[in-house]
Design a protein around this motif. Sequence first.
Motif, PDB file in Angstrom:
ATOM      1  N   VAL A  21       0.843  -1.202   0.000  1.00 22.03           N
ATOM      2  CA  VAL A  21       0.000   0.000   0.000  1.00 22.03           C
ATOM      3  C   VAL A  21       0.874   1.247   0.000  1.00 22.03           C
ATOM      4  O   VAL A  21       0.638   2.186  -0.774  1.00 22.03           O
ATOM      5  N   ARG A  22       1.883   1.253   0.858  1.00 20.64           N
ATOM      6  CA  ARG A  22       2.774   2.423   0.950  1.00 20.64           C
ATOM      7  C   ARG A  22       3.437   2.733  -0.394  1.00 20.64           C
ATOM      8  O   ARG A  22       3.604   3.898  -0.758  1.00 20.64           O
ATOM      9  N   GLU A  28      -4.818   5.926  -2.938  1.00 18.84           N
ATOM     10  CA  GLU A  28      -4.986   7.321  -2.528  1.00 18.84           C
ATOM     11  C   GLU A  28      -3.918   7.713  -1.496  1.00 18.84           C
ATOM     12  O   GLU A  28      -3.512   6.894  -0.660  1.00 18.84           O
ATOM     13  N   PRO A  29      -3.435   8.934  -1.565  1.00 21.27           N
ATOM     14  CA  PRO A  29      -2.337   9.382  -0.703  1.00 21.27           C
ATOM     15  C   PRO A  29      -2.589   9.190   0.791  1.00 21.27           C
ATOM     16  O   PRO A  29      -1.670   8.848   1.532  1.00 21.27           O
ATOM     17  N   SER A  30      -3.814   9.373   1.244  1.00 22.18           N
ATOM     18  CA  SER A  30      -4.082   9.217   2.688  1.00 22.18           C
ATOM     19  C   SER A  30      -3.891   7.768   3.135  1.00 22.18           C
ATOM     20  O   SER A  30      -3.374   7.521   4.225  1.00 22.18           O
ATOM     21  N   ALA A  31      -4.266   6.813   2.299  1.00 22.39           N
ATOM     22  CA  ALA A  31      -4.071   5.399   2.641  1.00 22.39           C
ATOM     23  C   ALA A  31      -2.582   5.047   2.601  1.00 22.39           C
ATOM     24  O   ALA A  31      -2.095   4.288   3.443  1.00 22.39           O
ATOM     25  N   SER A  75      -9.827  -3.200   5.871  1.00 26.16           N
ATOM     26  CA  SER A  75     -11.254  -2.992   5.592  1.00 26.16           C
ATOM     27  C   SER A  75     -11.464  -1.834   4.624  1.00 26.16           C
ATOM     28  O   SER A  75     -12.301  -1.910   3.717  1.00 26.16           O
ATOM     29  N   GLN A  76     -10.707  -0.758   4.817  1.00 29.29           N
ATOM     30  CA  GLN A  76     -10.827   0.412   3.941  1.00 29.29           C
ATOM     31  C   GLN A  76     -10.472   0.038   2.505  1.00 29.29           C
ATOM     32  O   GLN A  76     -11.174   0.429   1.565  1.00 29.29           O
ATOM     33  N   ILE A  77      -9.402  -0.719   2.329  1.00 30.23           N
ATOM     34  CA  ILE A  77      -8.971  -1.118   0.982  1.00 30.23           C
ATOM     35  C   ILE A  77     -10.016  -2.031   0.345  1.00 30.23           C
ATOM     36  O   ILE A  77     -10.325  -1.910  -0.839  1.00 30.23           O
ATOM     37  N   LEU A  78     -10.581  -2.929   1.130  1.00 28.33           N
ATOM     38  CA  LEU A  78     -11.600  -3.834   0.596  1.00 28.33           C
ATOM     39  C   LEU A  78     -12.854  -3.085   0.136  1.00 28.33           C
ATOM     40  O   LEU A  78     -13.538  -3.521  -0.788  1.00 28.33           O
ATOM     41  N   ARG A  79     -13.150  -1.960   0.762  1.00 27.39           N
ATOM     42  CA  ARG A  79     -14.322  -1.151   0.396  1.00 27.39           C
ATOM     43  C   ARG A  79     -14.030  -0.151  -0.720  1.00 27.39           C
ATOM     44  O   ARG A  79     -14.958   0.388  -1.312  1.00 27.39           O
TER      45      ARG A  79
END
Length: 127
Positions: A21-22, A28-31, A75-79
């Motif tokens: 993710v990094r 998205e930059p926040s993630a 969870s955020q990535i899955l959504r």
Amino acid sequence: MTMPNERTRALRWAHEFLQEVRDDASVEPSARARAAELLCHYPLPVTVLHWIRLDLPSISLEAAQAIEGTGELLSQILRSPACSGDLRRSALFTSRHFPVPGEAHGWTVGVRRFSIQQWLLPEDHYR
């Protein structure tokens, strides 16, 4: 039911997931920033094995918070509809045996009720 060795594998995969993710410019930059922040305190796979070998009485609050935060990021990535299929698959496989919300906090100082080896075992334990 998740076996302790499966949970250990999920923790290792989560470390790799955070790195993905990094480093993924399509996220998205926040993630990406959140993944980088979590990596600062997320336990390395060798650290998790160290916990198991010593059957530590607890893990640090920082490690528990990083594990909990990683669960939220999974969870955020899955959504997220914007993430690639590969990243979504990685999140899905990792989250299958990942600690449920609040579980890692139960292994911090003063909270632990059982042996950490009831929660985590080496990945090859049952071979």
